[in-house]
Design an enzyme around this catalytic site. Structure first.
Site, PDB file in Angstrom:
ATOM      1  N   CYS A   3      -3.801  11.419 -10.311  1.00 47.71           N
ATOM      2  CA  CYS A   3      -4.044  10.594 -11.500  1.00 47.71           C
ATOM      3  C   CYS A   3      -3.172   9.353 -11.546  1.00 47.71           C
ATOM      4  O   CYS A   3      -3.370   8.500 -12.391  1.00 47.71           O
ATOM      5  CB  CYS A   3      -3.844  11.416 -12.768  1.00 47.71           C
ATOM      6  SG  CYS A   3      -2.100  11.749 -13.171  1.00 47.71           S
TER       7      CYS A   3
ATOM      8  N   LYS B 227       0.875  -1.188   0.000  1.00 46.67           N
ATOM      9  CA  LYS B 227       0.000   0.000   0.000  1.00 46.67           C
ATOM     10  C   LYS B 227       0.899   1.221   0.000  1.00 46.67           C
ATOM     11  O   LYS B 227       1.855   1.296   0.776  1.00 46.67           O
ATOM     12  CB  LYS B 227      -0.904  -0.007   1.221  1.00 46.67           C
ATOM     13  CG  LYS B 227      -1.798   1.210   1.301  1.00 46.67           C
ATOM     14  CD  LYS B 227      -2.887   1.133   2.353  1.00 46.67           C
ATOM     15  CE  LYS B 227      -2.433   0.755   3.703  1.00 46.67           C
ATOM     16  NZ  LYS B 227      -3.505   0.783   4.719  1.00 46.67           N
TER      17      LYS B 227
ATOM     18  N   HIS C  10      -1.043  14.479 -15.895  1.00 49.07           N
ATOM     19  CA  HIS C  10      -2.488  14.306 -16.056  1.00 49.07           C
ATOM     20  C   HIS C  10      -2.984  14.941 -17.354  1.00 49.07           C
ATOM     21  O   HIS C  10      -3.997  14.514 -17.899  1.00 49.07           O
ATOM     22  CB  HIS C  10      -3.247  14.904 -14.854  1.00 49.07           C
ATOM     23  CG  HIS C  10      -2.994  16.361 -14.658  1.00 49.07           C
ATOM     24  ND1 HIS C  10      -1.979  16.839 -13.847  1.00 49.07           N
ATOM     25  CD2 HIS C  10      -3.605  17.447 -15.199  1.00 49.07           C
ATOM     26  CE1 HIS C  10      -1.985  18.155 -13.878  1.00 49.07           C
ATOM     27  NE2 HIS C  10      -2.960  18.546 -14.698  1.00 49.07           N
TER      28      HIS C  10
ATOM     29  N   CYS D 268       2.378  16.361  -8.324  1.00 51.42           N
ATOM     30  CA  CYS D 268       1.898  16.479  -9.702  1.00 51.42           C
ATOM     31  C   CYS D 268       3.027  17.021 -10.574  1.00 51.42           C
ATOM     32  O   CYS D 268       3.688  17.984 -10.206  1.00 51.42           O
ATOM     33  CB  CYS D 268       0.701  17.436  -9.746  1.00 51.42           C
ATOM     34  SG  CYS D 268       0.158  17.841 -11.414  1.00 51.42           S
TER      35      CYS D 268
ATOM     36  N   CYS E 203      -0.420  14.714  -6.871  1.00 53.24           N
ATOM     37  CA  CYS E 203      -0.997  13.953  -7.986  1.00 53.24           C
ATOM     38  C   CYS E 203      -2.181  13.111  -7.516  1.00 53.24           C
ATOM     39  O   CYS E 203      -2.131  12.489  -6.454  1.00 53.24           O
ATOM     40  CB  CYS E 203       0.079  13.044  -8.590  1.00 53.24           C
ATOM     41  SG  CYS E 203      -0.526  11.996  -9.926  1.00 53.24           S
TER      42      CYS E 203
END
Ligand code: FES
Length: 124
Positions: free
Chosen positions: A92, A73, A105, A101, A90
């Site tokens: 995505c 995980k 994306h 990020c 992020c």
């Protein structure tokens, strides 16, 4: 049960036999406007049924395809003092600078029609 039997054995075959389906590939280019108008409900029904079946049986695919797959995980703890005035995380799962990020994306959205983007944390 008889109405279903009538539809399956008589109505549907008669409807399909009446569709202007050409016998050759080039015949599709010779169809007139009325022919295409007759075919639209048929193809719309096939498309709708196909989409419904896909939505019902579509597998649950993983969202993370490459980030730290060896971990059971992924959990990131980032002290708030380490954040600048504005930090974008992020959402995505395409970033090469995870968990931040990096703009990945944008091509993902352009390619898939998706609308994902980062979560932006600001101090104010
Ligand atoms: Fe994933 Fe921007 S790169 S949200």
């Amino acid at each position: 049960m008889q109405p279903v039997s009538h539809v399956v054995r008589i109505t549907l075959p008669n409807y399909l036999a009446g569709l202007p389906v050409p016998e050759s590939f080039t015949g599709w280019f010779k169809l007139g406007l009325k022919d295409w108008a007759k075919l639209i409900p048929f193809f719309a029904t096939i498309g709708g049924l196909s989409y419904s079946v896909y939505k019902i049986f579509a597998p649950n695919l993983p969202i993370n395809h490459k980030i730290r797959k060896e971990e059971p995980k992924i959990v990131d703890v980032i002290p708030i003092e380490n954040l600048g005035d504005k930090t974008a995380f992020c959402r995505c799962w395409k970033s090469k600078n995870w968990p931040y990020c990096d703009g990945s994306h944008t091509p993902h959205n352009a390619c898939t029609g998706d609308n994902v983007g980062p979560i932006v944390i600001t101090k104010k």
